[in-house]
Motif scaffolding. Structure first.
Motif, mmCIF file in Angstrom:
data_model
loop_
_atom_site.group_PDB
_atom_site.id
_atom_site.type_symbol
_atom_site.label_atom_id
_atom_site.label_comp_id
_atom_site.label_asym_id
_atom_site.label_seq_id
_atom_site.Cartn_x
_atom_site.Cartn_y
_atom_site.Cartn_z
ATOM 1 N N LEU A 218 0.822 -1.205 0.000
ATOM 2 C CA LEU A 218 0.000 0.000 0.000
ATOM 3 C C LEU A 218 0.856 1.256 0.000
ATOM 4 O O LEU A 218 0.461 2.294 -0.556
ATOM 5 C CB LEU A 218 -0.923 -0.003 1.214
ATOM 6 N N TYR A 219 2.032 1.178 0.609
ATOM 7 C CA TYR A 219 2.958 2.311 0.646
ATOM 8 C C TYR A 219 3.903 2.293 -0.563
ATOM 9 O O TYR A 219 4.183 3.332 -1.172
ATOM 10 C CB TYR A 219 3.785 2.281 1.933
ATOM 11 N N VAL A 220 4.406 1.118 -0.893
ATOM 12 C CA VAL A 220 5.397 1.007 -1.971
ATOM 13 C C VAL A 220 4.811 1.411 -3.315
ATOM 14 O O VAL A 220 5.493 1.986 -4.159
ATOM 15 C CB VAL A 220 5.962 -0.427 -2.038
ATOM 16 N N ALA A 221 3.524 1.149 -3.514
ATOM 17 C CA ALA A 221 2.890 1.463 -4.792
ATOM 18 C C ALA A 221 2.990 2.944 -5.136
ATOM 19 O O ALA A 221 2.951 3.313 -6.317
ATOM 20 C CB ALA A 221 1.424 1.029 -4.767
ATOM 21 N N ALA A 222 3.142 3.795 -4.126
ATOM 22 C CA ALA A 222 3.255 5.234 -4.370
ATOM 23 C C ALA A 222 4.571 5.609 -5.038
ATOM 24 O O ALA A 222 4.719 6.736 -5.535
ATOM 25 C CB ALA A 222 3.122 5.995 -3.054
ATOM 26 N N ALA B 170 11.706 -1.274 -12.592
ATOM 27 C CA ALA B 170 10.318 -1.708 -12.702
ATOM 28 C C ALA B 170 9.747 -1.976 -11.318
ATOM 29 O O ALA B 170 10.457 -2.399 -10.401
ATOM 30 C CB ALA B 170 10.222 -2.966 -13.560
ATOM 31 N N LEU B 171 8.453 -1.730 -11.173
ATOM 32 C CA LEU B 171 7.739 -2.002 -9.929
ATOM 33 C C LEU B 171 6.623 -2.991 -10.217
ATOM 34 O O LEU B 171 5.746 -2.715 -11.050
ATOM 35 C CB LEU B 171 7.154 -0.709 -9.352
ATOM 36 N N HIS B 172 6.648 -4.140 -9.546
ATOM 37 C CA HIS B 172 5.609 -5.149 -9.755
ATOM 38 C C HIS B 172 4.430 -4.820 -8.859
ATOM 39 O O HIS B 172 4.256 -5.385 -7.769
ATOM 40 C CB HIS B 172 6.151 -6.545 -9.456
ATOM 41 N N SER B 173 3.611 -3.887 -9.320
ATOM 42 C CA SER B 173 2.470 -3.435 -8.534
ATOM 43 C C SER B 173 1.520 -2.660 -9.425
ATOM 44 O O SER B 173 1.952 -1.954 -10.339
ATOM 45 C CB SER B 173 2.942 -2.527 -7.386
ATOM 46 N N PRO B 174 0.224 -2.753 -9.155
ATOM 47 C CA PRO B 174 -0.711 -1.840 -9.802
ATOM 48 C C PRO B 174 -0.477 -0.419 -9.279
ATOM 49 O O PRO B 174 0.218 -0.223 -8.275
ATOM 50 C CB PRO B 174 -2.089 -2.362 -9.364
ATOM 51 N N PRO B 175 -1.069 0.582 -9.906
ATOM 52 C CA PRO B 175 -1.003 1.946 -9.353
ATOM 53 C C PRO B 175 -1.581 1.982 -7.949
ATOM 54 O O PRO B 175 -2.464 1.193 -7.597
ATOM 55 C CB PRO B 175 -1.867 2.758 -10.339
ATOM 56 N N GLN B 176 -1.108 2.922 -7.140
ATOM 57 C CA GLN B 176 -1.560 2.977 -5.751
ATOM 58 C C GLN B 176 -3.073 3.179 -5.650
ATOM 59 O O GLN B 176 -3.726 2.621 -4.760
ATOM 60 C CB GLN B 176 -0.838 4.086 -4.984
ATOM 61 N N ALA B 177 -3.646 3.954 -6.550
ATOM 62 C CA ALA B 177 -5.093 4.185 -6.500
ATOM 63 C C ALA B 177 -5.860 2.870 -6.643
ATOM 64 O O ALA B 177 -6.865 2.645 -5.963
ATOM 65 C CB ALA B 177 -5.508 5.160 -7.596
ATOM 66 N N THR B 178 -5.373 1.982 -7.498
ATOM 67 C CA THR B 178 -6.007 0.674 -7.676
ATOM 68 C C THR B 178 -5.854 -0.180 -6.427
ATOM 69 O O THR B 178 -6.802 -0.836 -5.977
ATOM 70 C CB THR B 178 -5.403 -0.055 -8.883
ATOM 71 N N VAL B 179 -4.661 -0.167 -5.858
ATOM 72 C CA VAL B 179 -4.397 -0.956 -4.651
ATOM 73 C C VAL B 179 -5.312 -0.516 -3.512
ATOM 74 O O VAL B 179 -5.925 -1.336 -2.817
ATOM 75 C CB VAL B 179 -2.916 -0.811 -4.239
ATOM 76 N N LEU B 180 -5.429 0.796 -3.314
ATOM 77 C CA LEU B 180 -6.253 1.306 -2.223
ATOM 78 C C LEU B 180 -7.731 1.014 -2.450
ATOM 79 O O LEU B 180 -8.464 0.722 -1.503
ATOM 80 C CB LEU B 180 -6.032 2.820 -2.069
ATOM 81 N N GLU B 181 -8.171 1.073 -3.692
ATOM 82 C CA GLU B 181 -9.567 0.774 -3.992
ATOM 83 C C GLU B 181 -9.906 -0.677 -3.659
ATOM 84 O O GLU B 181 -10.950 -0.973 -3.063
ATOM 85 C CB GLU B 181 -9.857 1.050 -5.460
ATOM 86 N N LEU B 182 -9.028 -1.601 -4.009
ATOM 87 C CA LEU B 182 -9.286 -3.011 -3.758
ATOM 88 C C LEU B 182 -9.112 -3.372 -2.288
ATOM 89 O O LEU B 182 -9.780 -4.276 -1.783
ATOM 90 C CB LEU B 182 -8.367 -3.876 -4.622
#
Length: 391
Positions: free
Chosen positions: A86-90, A100-112
């Motif tokens: 949740l923090y790293v995605a930012a 590269a970052l293996h993560s969706p955008p932070q907005a997507t992570v927080l929504e889910l």
């Protein structure tokens, strides 16, 4: 493919799977971890461990420390593992070129991660989800009056703060003016078998889905789990969700399976869960490093896996509580431990020492191991809020 991989957590067995997988591909693995000692520190797969601030206590300092590790270690792939995601995605928009970052955008992570917004999203996609409302709404009062419900924090992890209530039995404090009203949801309680899934997804394409069920539970968290086959309804759900959203990253769901075989998604975890233990570690690492590739991600031969020490604690406790002692001891004897690997032999025998930051609070402060493992990772910053429901 990446040369140096940064895992942003090292304390959990799922971190170990990723470290071993990337090491098997010939990658250098660096771990950033708030604990001075952690599970992965004893692994031959890890080239270096770096201590960083805990994100829940110092989010800016945590992100700054990760940036320093990335620069100093020549990292070109960052892989978040658990709640720290949740923090790293930012960091997505601030990483140096070529990282590269293996993560969706932070907005997507927080929504889910938000239990209310996730349920709203699933329903908007036309997929099955239980009726869910903000606890401070008239709709929540009406739902709780007519049917059994689950009360849970919108922003919970590891099953913390979850309680179950019969129709009309929800405490008044969950509603306007009550202490629980600000960040809780009231969700329709579904009857059936609880199943979980873990998937690797790239640009809406599902590379693999592992479906499993908890056999031995520590609270609401499984510490012994069994992989299941032929779960077509769950696989269809994951495929449809991924295709409709174009999702990329780790994707995990909890479902309730009804007697007729239909499934309802009750929560989403956009991170690694225990389902990773049923997959070949090197295949998982390859799929992360080369998301556009077509190499298969194979299942391991083991069907029953456990986290040995938490499972042992539950089996010993069952001798006094008389809650399924036979099942728990049978599982302990027959399940394969998720950390044991003869090619990496020091991890298992040193677990009591390397896990002491989790074990000590659990033993002396009466907290669950799930809580002590995640309390310094849990999201503490402000959540984006949707339009409030009518009170």
């Amino acid at each position: 493919m990446a040369r140096t991989v940064l895992l942003t957590l090292g304390r959990m067995p799922k971190c170990l799977d990723l470290a071993r997988g990337f090491h098997a591909l010939g990658r250098r693995v660096v771990v950033a971890e708030p604990f001075a000692w952690h599970l992965c520190r004893a692994s031959r797969a890890v080239a270096k461990s770096v201590r960083v601030p805990a994100p829940a206590r110092d989010a800016p300092g945590y992100r700054a420390a990760l940036g320093e590790v990335i620069a100093a270690e020549g990292v070109d792939l960052v892989v978040p593992v658990s709640e720290e995601l949740l923090y790293v995605a930012a960091l997505r928009d601030t990483l140096p070129e070529g990282v590269a970052l293996h993560s969706p955008p932070q907005a997507t992570v927080l929504e889910l991660h938000d239990k209310l917004r996730f349920a709203q999203k699933i329903r908007a996609l036309g997929l099955p989800a239980p009726e869910t409302h903000s606890a401070d709404s008239a709709a929540a009062r009406a739902l709780a009056a007519r049917t059994p419900v689950v009360l849970k924090p919108r922003n919970s992890c590891a099953g913390l703060g979850v309680s179950f209530h019969g129709a009309g039995a929800l405490p008044d404090g969950a509603f306007p003016g009550g202490a629980l009203s600000s960040d809780m949801v009231v969700q329709e309680r579904k009857d059936g078998r609880v199943l979980s899934s873990f998937s690797l997804v790239a640009a809406g394409r599902v590379r693999v889905t592992s479906v499993y069920r908890g056999v031995v539970m520590s609270g609401t968290v499984a510490v012994c789990f069994e992989r299941l086959e032929a779960q077509a309804a769950i696989e269809r759900f994951v495929e449809e969700f991924s295709a409709k959203t174009g999702y990329s990253g780790f994707l995990s769901f909890d479902f309730v399976e009804a007697a007729d075989g239909s499934v309802t998604a009750i929560e989403c975890n956009p991170r690694v869960t225990s389902g990773i233990h049923f997959l070949e570690a090197a295949d998982v690492a390859r799929a992360i490093a080369d998301p556009g590739g077509d190499d298969p991600v194979r299942f391991r031969p083991e069907r029953l896996m456990q986290q040995f020490y938490p499972c042992l604690i539950e089996a010993e406790a069952a001798l006094f509580t008389r809650k399924e002692p036979g099942l728990k001891w049978r599982a302990l004897r027959s399940a394969r431990d998720v950390t044991w690997d003869r090619a990496d032999p020091l991890v298992f025998p040193t677990m009591t020492f390397t896990s002491y930051p989790i074990l000590v609070p659990a033993i002396f402060k009466g907290k669950s191991m799930a809580e002590t493992a995640t309390e310094d990772l849990a999201w503490r910053e402000e959540l984006p809020m949707d339009t409030p429901e009518p009170a």
